[in-house]
Design an enzyme around this catalytic site. Structure first.
Site, mmCIF file in Angstrom:
data_model
loop_
_atom_site.group_PDB
_atom_site.id
_atom_site.type_symbol
_atom_site.label_atom_id
_atom_site.label_comp_id
_atom_site.label_asym_id
_atom_site.label_seq_id
_atom_site.Cartn_x
_atom_site.Cartn_y
_atom_site.Cartn_z
ATOM 1 C CG ASP A 13 -1.901 -1.170 1.206
ATOM 2 O OD1 ASP A 13 -2.235 -1.643 0.103
ATOM 3 O OD2 ASP A 13 -2.298 -1.614 2.291
ATOM 4 C CE LYS A 16 2.300 -2.345 -4.426
ATOM 5 N NZ LYS A 16 1.971 -2.026 -3.017
ATOM 6 N N GLY A 40 -4.658 -4.308 -3.778
ATOM 7 C CA GLY A 40 -5.646 -3.264 -4.051
ATOM 8 C C GLY A 40 -4.875 -2.025 -4.423
ATOM 9 C CG HIS A 41 -2.183 -2.012 -6.986
ATOM 10 N ND1 HIS A 41 -1.350 -2.611 -7.892
ATOM 11 C CD2 HIS A 41 -1.857 -2.540 -5.783
ATOM 12 C CE1 HIS A 41 -0.555 -3.466 -7.255
ATOM 13 N NE2 HIS A 41 -0.856 -3.443 -5.976
ATOM 14 C CD GLN A 223 0.644 -8.795 -2.615
ATOM 15 O OE1 GLN A 223 1.333 -9.430 -3.391
ATOM 16 N NE2 GLN A 223 -0.626 -8.561 -2.869
#
Ligand code: GDP
Ligand code: IMO
Ligand code: MG
Length: 422
Positions: A13, A16, A40-41, A223
């Site tokens: 988080d 990215k 989750g981007h 990650q």
């Protein structure tokens, strides 16, 4: 732009998604190489927020080839939902998205086993995203997994799934969990398989053709370094290689074709899930949460927060070979009078300049802090390095130097425009 591996230098988080979106402007191809929909981007385009889980963040720019590589684990039902969700916003995956034949599948029993193992662990739980990631990679390593190439071959898939459900139902029953219905899972997965079939190709051949044509490839890490299966704070990690090497094994593009490694890190530290976090601080967590920030993009959980940890990011430079740094969420520190950054760990009189592998030792580590005066001015409208407050520049330069890589990008907000290039 050349071939670039982008990795998270902390615990995930780091921002990215935002940096990928910015860098994609100059890339031709964007590739996910590891992880699954545990990622989750977040990308903002104007006021519109997108959260990408399996589809590379490059999809939000037109005419960029997006690839889900062999190293990713795919929950096909969830991938179809993501593709459909993107379409509602006018983002078309057809023709732009390619999925590896050899990427492994995540099944409902993986998710259930993930949840059951966490329950069994009780207070020692990992705090996983419960997306079945660990059990799916476990099956891959044990050579008992199934792949995309199986999913799109109906007779083969039926046989494979029948055996898998039979075996895994025994395990689920032993946990006291409800067994799965072959019929239901089969129907859902076959439907997803039919939808995904047009996207499934030999991505190694596709990527090598892109390399041959000297296309610029961006490898989108998921990650972060300290969630890496080998280099992270085991067992409080995810089940893939989140560090730079994962980009090669997870895509089939060899190391000598990689030109640079960009490490993304926040101007402070966050972690979601359990495990040691030496610089964790209630003060900074309360401040960020009160601003409505630092809630997980995948699970909505409040992220744990702490001061910047240069011991960790220095190690990230070491294992990833980070050349350039993108520091995000600089604006998160705008209101602070004093900003701390950890420059070493201490247990009693012993000093550590690296992250100890023994999780018990790491849990005992006390941070040694350097203090920086805060700039106490909003930075979100800043677009040029020279316009940043001098104290912000000094802090960013200092943490980049402690990390051991060149500061290339500072991010002062979630939007594309809120990006400062150096
Ligand atoms: P990722 O998993 O590394 O892509 O990061 P996430 O999207 O899970 O979390 C990063 C969060 O920070 C998201 O909500 C982003 O919109 C947000 N973000 C990224 N860069 C910045 C920044 O410079 N400032 C602010 N305020 N938010 C940012
Ligand atoms: P992105 O790509 C932050 C964490 C989980 C848990 C551990 C194991 O958005 O940075 P898993 O479900 O993978 O078995 O969970 O890893 N985790 C992440 N934390 N960002 C992520 O992805 C994460 N993906 C997994 O919270 O601690
Ligand atoms: Mg995330």
């Amino acid at each position: 732009m050349a071939n670039t591996i982008l990795v998270g230098a902390q615990w995930g988080d780091e921002g990215k998604g935002k940096i990928i979106d910015v860098l994609t402007e100059q890339a031709d191809v964007v590739v996910r190489t590891q992880g699954g929909n545990n990622a989750g981007h977040t990308v903002f385009i104007g006021k519109q927020k997108y959260v990408l889980h399996l589809v590379p963040s490059g999809i939000l720019r037109k005419r960029k080839l997006c690839v889900v590589g062999n190293g990713v684990v795919i929950d096909p039902v969830s991938l179809v939902a993501e593709i459909d969700g993107l379409r509602q916003f006018g983002v078309k995956c057809e023709g732009n998205l390619f999925i590896s034949e050899t990427a492994h599948l995540v099944f409902p029993y993986h998710r259930e086993l993930d949840a059951q193992r966490e329950i069994l662990k009780g207070k020692n739980k990992i705090g996983t995203t419960k997306r079945g990631i660990g059990p799916a990679y476990g099956d891959k390593a044990a050579r008992t997994g199934a792949r995309m190439i199986d999913l799109i071959n109906p007779p083969r898939f039926e046989e494979v799934l029948r055996n898998k459900i039979k075996e895994n139902n025994e395990i689920l029953k032993a946990f006291g969990a409800k067994p799965l219905s072959f019929k239901k899972v089969h129907a859902a997965y076959r439907a997803a398989g039919d939808r995904l079939k047009p996207f499934v190709v030999n991505t190694v051949v596709l990527l090598h053709e892109a390399v041959r044509q000297q296309k610029d490839i961006l490898f989108e890490g998921a990650q972060g370094t300290f969630l890496d299966l080998d280099h992270g704070t085991y067992p409080f990690v995810t089940s893939s290689n989140t560090t730079a090497g994962g980009a090669c094994t997870g895509s089939g593009v060899p190391p000598h074709r990689m030109d640079r490694v960009v490490g993304v890190m926040k101007a402070y530290t966050t972690r979601v899930g359990e495990g040691p976090l030496p610089t964790e601080s209630a003060e900074i967590a309360d401040m960020l949460h009160a601003m409505g920030r630092e809630f997980g993009a995948t699970t909505g959980r409040a992220r744990r927060c702490g001061w910047f940890d240069a011991v960790a990011t220095r190690q990230a430079t070491m294992v990833n070979g980070i050349d350039e740094l993108a520091i995000t969420n600089v604006d998160g520190l705008d209101t602070l009078e004093v900003i701390k950054a950890c420059v070493g760990y201490r247990i009693g009189t012993r000093r550590y300049d690296y992250v100890p592998n023994d999780i018990e030792l790491l849990s005992k580590c006390q941070p040694i802090y350097a203090e920086f005066p805060g700039w106490r001015r909003p930075t979100h409208d800043t677009r040029h390095w020279k316009e940043l407050p001098a104290r912000a520049r000094a802090y960013l330069k200092a943490i980049a130097e402690l990390t051991g890589a060149r500061l290339a990008i500072a991010s002062v907000g979630p939007a594309r425009e809120q990006t400062i290039f150096l």
